[in-house]
Design an enzyme around this catalytic site. Structure first.
Site, PDB file in Angstrom:
ATOM      1  N   ASP A  36       0.827  -1.214   0.000  1.00 62.61           N
ATOM      2  CA  ASP A  36       0.000   0.000   0.000  1.00 62.61           C
ATOM      3  C   ASP A  36       0.860   1.262   0.000  1.00 62.61           C
ATOM      4  OD1 ASP A  36      -2.353   1.412  -0.008  1.00 62.61           O
ATOM      5  OD2 ASP A  36      -2.716   1.225   2.148  1.00 62.61           O
ATOM      6  N   HIS A  53       2.376   3.502  -8.947  1.00 59.39           N
ATOM      7  CA  HIS A  53       2.212   2.073  -9.246  1.00 59.39           C
ATOM      8  C   HIS A  53       3.413   1.553 -10.039  1.00 59.39           C
ATOM      9  CE1 HIS A  53      -1.684   2.365  -7.547  1.00 59.39           C
ATOM     10  NE2 HIS A  53      -2.239   3.026  -8.549  1.00 59.39           N
ATOM     11  N   GLU A  83     -12.414  -4.379  -4.129  1.00 62.35           N
ATOM     12  CA  GLU A  83     -12.862  -3.009  -3.856  1.00 62.35           C
ATOM     13  C   GLU A  83     -12.142  -1.983  -4.741  1.00 62.35           C
ATOM     14  OE1 GLU A  83     -12.049  -5.251  -1.390  1.00 62.35           O
ATOM     15  OE2 GLU A  83     -14.129  -5.653  -0.830  1.00 62.35           O
ATOM     16  N   LEU A 147      10.154 -20.822  -4.618  1.00 58.46           N
ATOM     17  CA  LEU A 147       9.278 -19.845  -3.956  1.00 58.46           C
ATOM     18  C   LEU A 147       7.962 -19.829  -4.712  1.00 58.46           C
ATOM     19  CD1 LEU A 147       8.736 -17.234  -2.159  1.00 58.46           C
ATOM     20  CD2 LEU A 147       9.699 -15.939  -4.058  1.00 58.46           C
TER      21      LEU A 147
HETATM   22  C1  IPE Z   1      -5.452  -2.672  -0.203  1.00 52.57           C
HETATM   23  O1  IPE Z   1      -5.084  -1.348  -0.389  1.00 52.57           O
HETATM   24  C2  IPE Z   1      -5.459  -3.385  -1.517  1.00 52.57           C
HETATM   25  C3  IPE Z   1      -4.154  -3.587  -2.143  1.00 52.57           C
HETATM   26  C4  IPE Z   1      -3.008  -3.298  -1.615  1.00 52.57           C
HETATM   27  C5  IPE Z   1      -4.212  -4.188  -3.442  1.00 52.57           C
HETATM   28  P1  IPE Z   1      -6.188  -0.196  -0.527  1.00 52.57           P
HETATM   29  O2  IPE Z   1      -5.446   1.069  -0.671  1.00 52.57           O
HETATM   30  O3  IPE Z   1      -7.143  -0.552  -1.609  1.00 52.57           O
HETATM   31  O4  IPE Z   1      -6.908  -0.299   0.864  1.00 52.57           O
HETATM   32  P2  IPE Z   1      -7.826   0.734   1.633  1.00 52.57           P
HETATM   33  O5  IPE Z   1      -8.866   1.189   0.667  1.00 52.57           O
HETATM   34  O6  IPE Z   1      -6.950   1.863   2.077  1.00 52.57           O
HETATM   35  O7  IPE Z   1      -8.355  -0.036   2.787  1.00 52.57           O
HETATM   36  C1  IPE Z   2      -1.515   0.306  -3.340  1.00 51.94           C
HETATM   37  O1  IPE Z   2      -1.316   1.681  -3.351  1.00 51.94           O
HETATM   38  C2  IPE Z   2      -1.774  -0.247  -4.724  1.00 51.94           C
HETATM   39  C3  IPE Z   2      -3.150  -0.722  -4.941  1.00 51.94           C
HETATM   40  C4  IPE Z   2      -4.101  -0.710  -4.059  1.00 51.94           C
HETATM   41  C5  IPE Z   2      -3.454  -1.224  -6.241  1.00 51.94           C
HETATM   42  P1  IPE Z   2      -2.522   2.711  -3.350  1.00 51.94           P
HETATM   43  O2  IPE Z   2      -2.845   3.033  -4.759  1.00 51.94           O
HETATM   44  O3  IPE Z   2      -3.638   2.232  -2.526  1.00 51.94           O
HETATM   45  O4  IPE Z   2      -1.817   3.966  -2.674  1.00 51.94           O
HETATM   46  P2  IPE Z   2      -2.452   4.960  -1.622  1.00 51.94           P
HETATM   47  O5  IPE Z   2      -2.958   4.139  -0.494  1.00 51.94           O
HETATM   48  O6  IPE Z   2      -3.525   5.717  -2.329  1.00 51.94           O
HETATM   49  O7  IPE Z   2      -1.304   5.823  -1.211  1.00 51.94           O
HETATM   50 MG    MG Z   3      -4.075   2.434  -0.549  1.00 52.41          MG
END
Ligand code: IPE
Ligand code: IPE
Ligand code: MG
Length: 260
Positions: A36, A53, A83, A147
């Site tokens: 995240d 990303h 989600e 792995l």
């Molecule tokens: C969780 O991250 C999903 C992934 C890392 C793929 P999100 O950024 O979607 O989670 P929330 O919305 O903050 O809970």
């Molecule tokens: C995690 O990073 C990647 C996915 C959920 C696909 P985010 O895109 O959720 O990054 P933040 O949480 O908005 O910083």
């Molecule tokens: Mg996120």
């Protein structure tokens, strides 16, 4: 130093001192990661979220390689949740394209390193060209045993449990008397895969966001403020060192010696 880490860990580095603190006989078998913070990483640099990303895919490469070299057997990576479809269409499209590019480039690395790729989640609604790449790389690596990378795509922990219940209801050979926790696990996407010993979440959020709900019942949780694109081998090594300081009791009053 493990032979597989020579040339990968610089002598005299912070990584080396972390490696020296590790007990290689007590490594977690399965590490799960909620990757995240990509968006915030980009925002900090005044860049579009998709840049985050893109940068995050570098972290994936490094963490996969590190896990392989250290001797972790299973690595689960949460890459796209059910989600996440709520996000802008453009961001979603870029995420899938980045994954497709990753698979096209990394397939040789996975084969060379004896790594297996397995997708968990619902393949439906993933773009067709990505599904084809995923299935190609899964087939290419299916007999590899160093792995196993469980890539969670269009994944939701609650959906996984509902899917398991549906499969149980459709199984004519299964009697309710014989259903127990071990049997139920066999209907999950992770059948035959041990539960995560360690769950890592980057970017400091204190929640599980619907990841591996059943399987993390007794996982040790380690949360770092580091954003995923900044997450490097030293951060993973740090998490492993911290993991080995935990006392896992599984409800008992004494530490469980069978588990790490
Ligand atoms: C969780 O991250 C999903 C992934 C890392 C793929 P999100 O950024 O979607 O989670 P929330 O919305 O903050 O809970
Ligand atoms: C995690 O990073 C990647 C996915 C959920 C696909 P985010 O895109 O959720 O990054 P933040 O949480 O908005 O910083
Ligand atoms: Mg996120």
């Amino acid at each position: 130093m493990l032979e597989s880490l020579e040339g990968f860990i610089k002598p005299g580095s912070e990584e080396e001192s972390l490696v020296n603190q590790l007990d290689f006989n007590r490594l977690p078998r399965h590490v799960a990661v909620i990757m995240d913070g990509n968006g915030r990483w980009a925002k900090k640099r005044n860049r579009p979220r998709v840049e985050g990303h893109r940068a995050g895919s570098k972290s994936v490469r490094e963490i996969v390689e590190t896990c392989g070299r250290i001797g972790i057997q299973y690595l689960s990576l949460y890459a796209f949740s059910k989600e996440n479809w709520k996000r802008p269409k453009k961001e979603i499209a870029t995420l899938w394209r980045l994954l497709e590019d990753y698979l096209k480039k990394e397939d040789k690395v996975l084969v060379k390193n004896n790594f297996r790729l397995k997708v968990i989640g619902q393949k439906t609604s993933i773009p067709q060209s990505v599904i084809e790449e995923l299935e190609r790389v899964e087939a290419l690596t299916k007999n590899n045993d160093r792995l196993t990378i469980l890539l969670a795509l269009n994944y939701g922990g609650r959906s996984e449990i509902v899917d398991a219940v549906k499969r149980i209801m459709e199984d004519p050979d299964l009697k309710s008397d014989s259903l127990d926790e071990a049997k139920f696990s066999q209907y999950l996407y992770t059948a035959d895969i041990p539960d995560p010993d360690l769950l890592i979440r980057t970017s400091g959020e204190l929640r599980v966001s619907n990841f591996l709900l059943w399987q993390i019942a007794y996982s040790e949780i380690w949360i770092t403020e580091e954003l995923w694109p900044d997450f490097r081998k030293k951060h993973l090594l740090h998490a492993l060192v911290e993991f080995q300081k935990r006392e896992r009791r599984f409800g008992d009053i004494r530490p469980n010696v069978e588990h790490t």
